[in-house]
Design a protein around this motif. Structure first.
Motif, mmCIF file in Angstrom:
data_model
loop_
_atom_site.group_PDB
_atom_site.id
_atom_site.type_symbol
_atom_site.label_atom_id
_atom_site.label_comp_id
_atom_site.label_asym_id
_atom_site.label_seq_id
_atom_site.Cartn_x
_atom_site.Cartn_y
_atom_site.Cartn_z
ATOM 1 N N GLU A 196 0.921 -1.218 0.136
ATOM 2 C CA GLU A 196 -0.141 0.067 -0.057
ATOM 3 C C GLU A 196 0.806 1.280 0.078
ATOM 4 O O GLU A 196 0.532 2.426 -0.426
ATOM 5 C CB GLU A 196 -1.015 0.202 1.124
ATOM 6 C CG GLU A 196 -1.853 -1.035 1.379
ATOM 7 C CD GLU A 196 -1.563 -2.373 1.719
ATOM 8 O OE1 GLU A 196 -0.122 -2.341 2.167
ATOM 9 O OE2 GLU A 196 -2.365 -3.144 2.378
ATOM 10 N N TYR A 209 -1.335 -0.779 -7.698
ATOM 11 C CA TYR A 209 -0.162 -1.039 -7.059
ATOM 12 C C TYR A 209 0.927 -1.520 -7.997
ATOM 13 O O TYR A 209 0.625 -2.066 -8.952
ATOM 14 C CB TYR A 209 -0.533 -2.755 -6.543
ATOM 15 C CG TYR A 209 -1.603 -2.604 -5.527
ATOM 16 C CD1 TYR A 209 -1.430 -2.303 -3.917
ATOM 17 C CD2 TYR A 209 -3.377 -2.528 -5.556
ATOM 18 C CE1 TYR A 209 -2.356 -1.951 -2.968
ATOM 19 C CE2 TYR A 209 -4.014 -2.090 -4.471
ATOM 20 C CZ TYR A 209 -3.461 -2.068 -3.287
ATOM 21 O OH TYR A 209 -4.511 -1.993 -2.201
ATOM 22 N N LEU A 263 -5.315 5.967 1.789
ATOM 23 C CA LEU A 263 -5.043 4.607 1.270
ATOM 24 C C LEU A 263 -4.145 3.795 2.468
ATOM 25 O O LEU A 263 -4.652 2.535 2.611
ATOM 26 C CB LEU A 263 -4.070 4.459 -0.051
ATOM 27 C CG LEU A 263 -3.601 3.402 -0.493
ATOM 28 C CD1 LEU A 263 -4.881 2.342 -0.958
ATOM 29 C CD2 LEU A 263 -2.696 3.552 -1.607
ATOM 30 N N ILE A 264 -3.481 4.431 3.216
ATOM 31 C CA ILE A 264 -2.862 3.807 4.137
ATOM 32 C C ILE A 264 -3.226 4.243 5.321
ATOM 33 O O ILE A 264 -3.469 5.277 6.029
ATOM 34 C CB ILE A 264 -1.254 4.248 4.147
ATOM 35 C CG1 ILE A 264 -0.602 4.034 2.702
ATOM 36 C CG2 ILE A 264 -0.390 3.715 5.062
ATOM 37 C CD1 ILE A 264 0.662 4.869 2.326
#
Length: 407
Positions: free
Chosen positions: A253, A265, A380-381
């Protein structure tokens, strides 16, 4: 024979550029592959070289003009010679004769940042010693000249005695302001930094790493490393780049990017290395850094740093990148929060190595410690992933053998 000199071919990511400086003027002779102009884009400064020997008979775009890819910039007469160029010049013969040759030569080897300082301070460029490639005058050369030049004393008025105190007090009350336009690159950097802070959910997590193992390894093998790898020095950046590559494999990620509503990715690690230049911060990229050896990483960083210093970076050198490493410690920074480089979702900030008392197995020891900062896009993280990534980097640096063994 008339030859058209055109602007460089810009990639799709660059719409246009701006004429930063002309190193040659109309009527001047040029040699093949001689630098005659610089075009500044949003990302890099691109050089325009003479395609052949001859005389520059016509300039079609002045300094400060916006130009597009492969736009006509000037016309070169390849059949003309240097002796014939003087009467053919657009300026009057008297002006050409009055202009001394050293001044022309100094202009020809002066970068845009240096030229701006020279014009602001009304300096004689012929008295400035150039330390750049081929005697090129850099911004640092101008600043050094300003620092070493004796300051002119204020002229004494006719009534020297009564007016002396007022003359001495005058300079202390000056409130000088200057207004200069941003360079194209600086404006683009400002725009991207603002976009990063406004369009990402940026958060930063911190940790600290004991640098003693890496420092000991470097002390033990640096001389042998340099001899074995043709002068490549063993630094700290290589260890951190390799540690990040290994950590990115474990936490994909952090190596991903957001494209609209999709997550991309990346199955490779292209590591951007932030480099500070006179024109601003640039981020050249190490392609497939996970497949590079420690020596390859160090050599590539050195080469990119030299290219950045000499304004030789190409668009390809700075395109892409899945993760960035920046080292504020070289300037003395103890702790900071680095800003993301979109569309990347993570950036690691290194800092100054500082000796601090640390508790080790119930004992207080003085250890060389470095604060690490990981800024990440919280969209996202997750915090857990970010912390685990940073801990993985910390563990790899504190036990560098793990980098080689991929543990």
């Amino acid at each position: 024979m008339a030859i058209e000199i055109k602007a460089p071919s810009f990639p799709e990511s660059v719409a246009d550029g701006e004429i930063a400086v002309w190193h040659k003027q109309e009527g001047e002779s040029v040699a093949r592959d001689e630098l005659i102009a610089e075009v500044e884009t949003d990302k890099v400064v691109m050089e325009v070289l003479a395609p052949d020997d001859g005389v520059l008979v016509k300039i079609h775009a002045a300094e400060g003009d916006t130009v597009e890819s492969e736009q006509l910039l000037a016309t070169l007469d390849a059949a003309a010679t240097a002796t014939a160029s003087a009467p053919a010049a657009g300026d009057s013969a008297g002006k050409a004769a009055a202009e001394p040759a050293p001044a022309v030569d100094s202009e020809a080897v002066m970068g845009p940042a240096a030229r701006q300082l020279v014009e602001e301070h009304k300096l004689d460029a012929t008295k400035i010693e150039g330390t750049g490639k081929g005697g090129r005058i850099t911004k640092e050369d101008v600043l050094k000249h300003l620092k070493e030049a004796p300051k002119p004393s204020a002229p004494k008025p006719a009534a020297a005695k009564p007016a002396a105190p007022a003359a001495a007090e005058g300079p202390s009350g000056e409130r000088v302001e200057k207004r200069v336009p941003m360079t194209r690159m600086r404006a683009r950097i400002a725009e991207r930094l603002l976009d990063a802070s406004q369009q990402t959910a940026m958060l930063t997590t911190f940790n600290e790493v004991n640098m003693a193992p890496v420092m000991e390894l470097r002390r033990k093998y640096k001389d042998q490393f340099e001899k074995t790898h043709n002068g490549t020095r063993l630094g700290f950046m290589g260890f951190f780049v390799k540690a990040c590559c290994e950590a990115l494999k474990r936490f994909p990620e952090v190596n991903a990017s957001i494209d609209g509503s999709d997550v991309v990715y990346h199955g490779y690690q292209d590591i951007g290395v932030a480099v500070s230049t006179t024109n601003g911060l640039v981020v050249p990229v190490l392609r497939d850094a996970d497949f590079m050896s420690l020596a390859d990483v160090e050599a590539a960083i050195r080469d990119l740093g030299l290219k950045a210093r000499d304004n030789k970076l190409s668009i390809e050198d700075m395109t892409g990148g899945t993760f960035t490493v920046t080292n504020g410690g070289v300037f003395g920074s103890l702790m900071s929060t680095p800003i993301l480089n979109p569309p990347q979702t993570g950036i690691l900030g290194m800092h100054k190595i500082q000796e601090r008392p640390m508790a080790v197995n119930g004992e207080v020891k003085i250890l060389p410690m470095m604060y690490l900062a990981l800024s990440y896009d919280h969209r996202l993280i997750d915090g857990k992933t970010a912390v685990q990534f940073l801990v993985a980097v910390k563990d790899l640096i504190e036990d560098p053998a793990r980098i080689l063994l991929q543990l």
